[in-house]
Scaffold this motif. Structure first.
Motif, PDB file in Angstrom:
ATOM      1  N   LEU A  80     -11.162  96.707  38.821  1.00 40.31           N
ATOM      2  CA  LEU A  80     -11.719  95.681  37.937  1.00 40.31           C
ATOM      3  C   LEU A  80     -10.666  95.186  36.952  1.00 40.31           C
ATOM      4  CD1 LEU A  80     -15.201  97.259  37.051  1.00 40.31           C
ATOM      5  CD2 LEU A  80     -14.671  95.592  38.852  1.00 40.31           C
ATOM      6  N   LYS A  81     -10.635  93.844  36.759  1.00 38.59           N
ATOM      7  CA  LYS A  81      -9.717  93.234  35.797  1.00 38.59           C
ATOM      8  C   LYS A  81     -10.438  92.126  35.030  1.00 38.59           C
ATOM      9  CE  LYS A  81      -5.622  94.060  38.693  1.00 38.59           C
ATOM     10  NZ  LYS A  81      -4.497  93.409  39.420  1.00 38.59           N
ATOM     11  N   LEU A  82     -10.192  92.087  33.717  1.00 39.41           N
ATOM     12  CA  LEU A  82     -10.737  91.021  32.867  1.00 39.41           C
ATOM     13  C   LEU A  82      -9.596  90.166  32.347  1.00 39.41           C
ATOM     14  CD1 LEU A  82     -13.423  92.773  30.600  1.00 39.41           C
ATOM     15  CD2 LEU A  82     -13.835  90.969  32.274  1.00 39.41           C
ATOM     16  N   ASP A  83      -9.768  88.837  32.357  1.00 37.75           N
ATOM     17  CA  ASP A  83      -8.741  87.982  31.739  1.00 37.75           C
ATOM     18  C   ASP A  83      -9.251  87.487  30.375  1.00 37.75           C
ATOM     19  OD1 ASP A  83     -10.523  85.900  32.143  1.00 37.75           O
ATOM     20  OD2 ASP A  83      -9.417  85.013  33.816  1.00 37.75           O
ATOM     21  N   GLN A  84      -8.476  86.618  29.746  1.00 38.78           N
ATOM     22  CA  GLN A  84      -8.794  86.188  28.379  1.00 38.78           C
ATOM     23  C   GLN A  84     -10.060  85.334  28.290  1.00 38.78           C
ATOM     24  OE1 GLN A  84      -7.295  87.338  25.682  1.00 38.78           O
ATOM     25  NE2 GLN A  84      -6.057  88.610  27.060  1.00 38.78           N
ATOM     26  N   THR A  85     -10.475  84.751  29.405  1.00 36.55           N
ATOM     27  CA  THR A  85     -11.713  83.953  29.394  1.00 36.55           C
ATOM     28  C   THR A  85     -12.951  84.825  29.605  1.00 36.55           C
ATOM     29  OG1 THR A  85     -11.710  83.507  31.777  1.00 36.55           O
ATOM     30  CG2 THR A  85     -10.410  82.023  30.374  1.00 36.55           C
ATOM     31  N   GLY A  86     -12.721  86.098  29.928  1.00 29.21           N
ATOM     32  CA  GLY A  86     -13.840  86.981  30.236  1.00 29.21           C
ATOM     33  C   GLY A  86     -14.184  87.032  31.714  1.00 29.21           C
ATOM     34  N   SER A  87     -13.433  86.292  32.537  1.00 25.62           N
ATOM     35  CA  SER A  87     -13.680  86.308  33.985  1.00 25.62           C
ATOM     36  C   SER A  87     -13.347  87.687  34.559  1.00 25.62           C
ATOM     37  CB  SER A  87     -12.851  85.234  34.688  1.00 25.62           C
ATOM     38  OG  SER A  87     -13.228  83.944  34.234  1.00 25.62           O
ATOM     39  N   LEU A  88     -14.166  88.107  35.501  1.00 20.59           N
ATOM     40  CA  LEU A  88     -14.012  89.437  36.106  1.00 20.59           C
ATOM     41  C   LEU A  88     -13.490  89.296  37.532  1.00 20.59           C
ATOM     42  CD1 LEU A  88     -14.626  92.552  35.848  1.00 20.59           C
ATOM     43  CD2 LEU A  88     -16.808  92.027  36.974  1.00 20.59           C
ATOM     44  N   THR A  89     -12.405  90.028  37.833  1.00 21.92           N
ATOM     45  CA  THR A  89     -11.851  90.068  39.185  1.00 21.92           C
ATOM     46  C   THR A  89     -12.074  91.450  39.780  1.00 21.92           C
ATOM     47  OG1 THR A  89     -10.161  88.401  38.700  1.00 21.92           O
ATOM     48  CG2 THR A  89      -9.774  89.852  40.592  1.00 21.92           C
ATOM     49  N   ILE A  90     -12.602  91.476  41.002  1.00 19.62           N
ATOM     50  CA  ILE A  90     -12.797  92.723  41.748  1.00 19.62           C
ATOM     51  C   ILE A  90     -11.824  92.702  42.920  1.00 19.62           C
ATOM     52  CG2 ILE A  90     -14.450  94.206  42.944  1.00 19.62           C
ATOM     53  CD1 ILE A  90     -16.682  92.545  41.600  1.00 19.62           C
ATOM     54  N   THR A  91     -10.942  93.669  42.970  1.00 20.69           N
ATOM     55  CA  THR A  91      -9.955  93.734  44.053  1.00 20.69           C
ATOM     56  C   THR A  91     -10.420  94.712  45.132  1.00 20.69           C
ATOM     57  OG1 THR A  91      -8.692  95.486  42.947  1.00 20.69           O
ATOM     58  CG2 THR A  91      -8.080  93.222  42.462  1.00 20.69           C
ATOM     59  N   ASP A  92      -9.844  94.548  46.336  1.00 23.75           N
ATOM     60  CA  ASP A  92     -10.150  95.444  47.457  1.00 23.75           C
ATOM     61  C   ASP A  92     -11.666  95.623  47.599  1.00 23.75           C
ATOM     62  OD1 ASP A  92      -9.814  97.164  49.593  1.00 23.75           O
ATOM     63  OD2 ASP A  92      -9.477  98.939  48.330  1.00 23.75           O
ATOM     64  N   THR A  93     -12.368  94.517  47.734  1.00 25.41           N
ATOM     65  CA  THR A  93     -13.830  94.558  47.738  1.00 25.41           C
ATOM     66  C   THR A  93     -14.384  95.396  48.892  1.00 25.41           C
ATOM     67  OG1 THR A  93     -13.820  92.462  48.965  1.00 25.41           O
ATOM     68  CG2 THR A  93     -14.165  92.357  46.569  1.00 25.41           C
ATOM     69  N   ARG A  94     -15.557  95.966  48.646  1.00 30.88           N
ATOM     70  CA  ARG A  94     -16.257  96.798  49.616  1.00 30.88           C
ATOM     71  C   ARG A  94     -17.699  96.326  49.726  1.00 30.88           C
ATOM     72  NH1 ARG A  94     -14.047 102.254  46.548  1.00 30.88           N
ATOM     73  NH2 ARG A  94     -11.822 101.758  46.785  1.00 30.88           N
ATOM     74  N   THR A  95     -18.350  96.701  50.796  1.00 26.53           N
ATOM     75  CA  THR A  95     -19.738  96.275  50.982  1.00 26.53           C
ATOM     76  C   THR A  95     -20.636  96.834  49.878  1.00 26.53           C
ATOM     77  OG1 THR A  95     -20.090  98.150  52.487  1.00 26.53           O
ATOM     78  CG2 THR A  95     -19.515  96.036  53.478  1.00 26.53           C
ATOM     79  N   THR A  96     -20.264  97.987  49.316  1.00 22.18           N
ATOM     80  CA  THR A  96     -21.068  98.572  48.241  1.00 22.18           C
ATOM     81  C   THR A  96     -20.939  97.800  46.932  1.00 22.18           C
ATOM     82  OG1 THR A  96     -19.233 100.110  47.803  1.00 22.18           O
ATOM     83  CG2 THR A  96     -21.040 100.907  49.184  1.00 22.18           C
ATOM     84  N   ASP A  97     -20.013  96.821  46.874  1.00 29.90           N
ATOM     85  CA  ASP A  97     -19.891  95.974  45.682  1.00 29.90           C
ATOM     86  C   ASP A  97     -20.933  94.861  45.667  1.00 29.90           C
ATOM     87  OD1 ASP A  97     -17.681  97.515  45.087  1.00 29.90           O
ATOM     88  OD2 ASP A  97     -16.233  96.049  45.819  1.00 29.90           O
ATOM     89  N   SER A  98     -21.666  94.722  46.750  1.00 26.90           N
ATOM     90  CA  SER A  98     -22.673  93.659  46.834  1.00 26.90           C
ATOM     91  C   SER A  98     -23.795  93.914  45.835  1.00 26.90           C
ATOM     92  CB  SER A  98     -23.263  93.592  48.246  1.00 26.90           C
ATOM     93  OG  SER A  98     -22.265  93.297  49.196  1.00 26.90           O
ATOM     94  N   GLY A  99     -24.245  92.830  45.184  1.00 28.99           N
ATOM     95  CA  GLY A  99     -25.336  92.968  44.233  1.00 28.99           C
ATOM     96  C   GLY A  99     -25.256  91.934  43.126  1.00 28.99           C
ATOM     97  N   LEU A 100     -26.078  92.123  42.110  1.00 30.44           N
ATOM     98  CA  LEU A 100     -26.184  91.183  41.004  1.00 30.44           C
ATOM     99  C   LEU A 100     -25.265  91.586  39.853  1.00 30.44           C
ATOM    100  CD1 LEU A 100     -27.921  88.653  40.258  1.00 30.44           C
ATOM    101  CD2 LEU A 100     -29.400  90.236  38.984  1.00 30.44           C
ATOM    102  N   TYR A 101     -24.468  90.623  39.367  1.00 28.19           N
ATOM    103  CA  TYR A 101     -23.587  90.814  38.211  1.00 28.19           C
ATOM    104  C   TYR A 101     -24.044  89.873  37.101  1.00 28.19           C
ATOM    105  CZ  TYR A 101     -20.422  93.284  41.397  1.00 28.19           C
ATOM    106  OH  TYR A 101     -19.881  94.162  42.299  1.00 28.19           O
ATOM    107  N   THR A 102     -24.158  90.405  35.911  1.00 20.60           N
ATOM    108  CA  THR A 102     -24.599  89.582  34.786  1.00 20.60           C
ATOM    109  C   THR A 102     -23.628  89.712  33.613  1.00 20.60           C
ATOM    110  OG1 THR A 102     -26.025  91.389  34.007  1.00 20.60           O
ATOM    111  CG2 THR A 102     -27.044  89.676  35.369  1.00 20.60           C
ATOM    112  N   VAL A 103     -23.536  88.636  32.828  1.00 22.68           N
ATOM    113  CA  VAL A 103     -22.740  88.618  31.597  1.00 22.68           C
ATOM    114  C   VAL A 103     -23.703  88.467  30.427  1.00 22.68           C
ATOM    115  CG1 VAL A 103     -20.928  87.452  30.297  1.00 22.68           C
ATOM    116  CG2 VAL A 103     -20.808  87.556  32.807  1.00 22.68           C
ATOM    117  N   LYS A 104     -23.615  89.394  29.468  1.00 26.55           N
ATOM    118  CA  LYS A 104     -24.560  89.397  28.354  1.00 26.55           C
ATOM    119  C   LYS A 104     -23.822  89.390  27.017  1.00 26.55           C
ATOM    120  CE  LYS A 104     -28.211  91.958  28.527  1.00 26.55           C
ATOM    121  NZ  LYS A 104     -29.103  93.139  28.575  1.00 26.55           N
TER     122      LYS A 104
END
Length: 251
Positions: free
Chosen positions: A59-83
């Protein structure tokens, strides 16, 4: 696609909120906190131990708050929310598809009658551990048959019967919404004779034991004959014709 990187883009700097609402939370499936950012200071934290370390080092966050997921896996599937506080600002529904393997074409030795199998070859196109895919047989560019499933992690087999003298080109195609894999049929390969029934180890042991018993009985009979002849003072030659010929001379 599994193994690739994906970025969930947001820009927290454009969001109008109360100045006291400084903490930006990334959550996975609502309940699991995976990343945190403070807008004023720019301080960022990712939580590697969430869900037994599922996202560790990815997991990586940049200055805008965007989230990058590297080397994705099928278990990464699902709902992501920003609060921010209790307000949901962004929602992403991510689906990661597994990479497709090449289908396997093999002889279907359990099918058809012996008479028909002399003229034709029954085949199976098989795939394992697939999700939301289609398996299809083609003759040239013409679709012959197809099967589709939406289940997760299942195995599929699609049959095809071809004549031994058929000179057409056949292929089996596995595909999902993003990519496909193709196996081409060489009829000389899988269309060999199916293996015959196997002789069990227990049967071999039983036959060996029976043969051994016969030899023991034969030896006892020879001894008795020799003993009797010896008492009578005669010489006798005994021939046994069971199995290899044995010749025993009693003196």
């Amino acid at each position: 696609m599994e193994g690739e990187s994906v970025t969930l883009n947001i820009d927290v700097n454009t969001v109008e909120t109360d100045e006291t609402d400084d903490q930006i939370q990334w959550r996975f499936r609502h309940n699991f906190l995976i990343a945190l950012m403070y807008r004023q200071s720019g301080e960022k934290t990712v939580y590697n131990d969430t869900l037994d370390g599922r996202f560790r080092g990815r997991l990586k966050l940049d200055q805008t708050g965007s989230l990058t997921i590297t080397d994705t896996r099928t278990t990464d599937s699902g709902l992501y929310t920003v609060k921010i506080s209790n307000n949901i600002l962004y929602t992403f529904n991510l689906t990661v598809y597994a990479r497709l393997s090449v289908p396997v074409i093999s002889r279907n030795c359990s099918s058809s009658s012996s008479s028909s199998s002399e003229q034709s070859c029954s085949l199976l196109c098989s795939v394992v551990n697939v999700s939301a895919v289609s398996v299809s047989w083609f003759r040239g560019h013409s679709l012959l048959s197809s099967i589709s499933v939406s289940d997760l992690n299942i195995s599929l087999s699609l049959p095809l019967e071809v004549e031994y003298q058929d000179k057409n080109s056949y292929s089996c195609v596995l595909n999902n919404s993003f990519t496909n894999q193709t196996a081409h049929l060489d009829i000389r390969g899988p269309c060999h004779t199916c293996p015959g029934p196997q002789v069990s180890v227990s049967l071999i042991v039983l036959v060996s034991a029976a043969a051994g018993s016969l030899l023991i009985v034969a030896a006892v009979r020879i001894f008795c004959i020799c003993r009797k002849r010896d008492l009578e003072g005669d010489n006798v030659t005994v021939f046994l014709s069971t199995g290899p010929v044995l010749c025993v001379t009693c003196c």
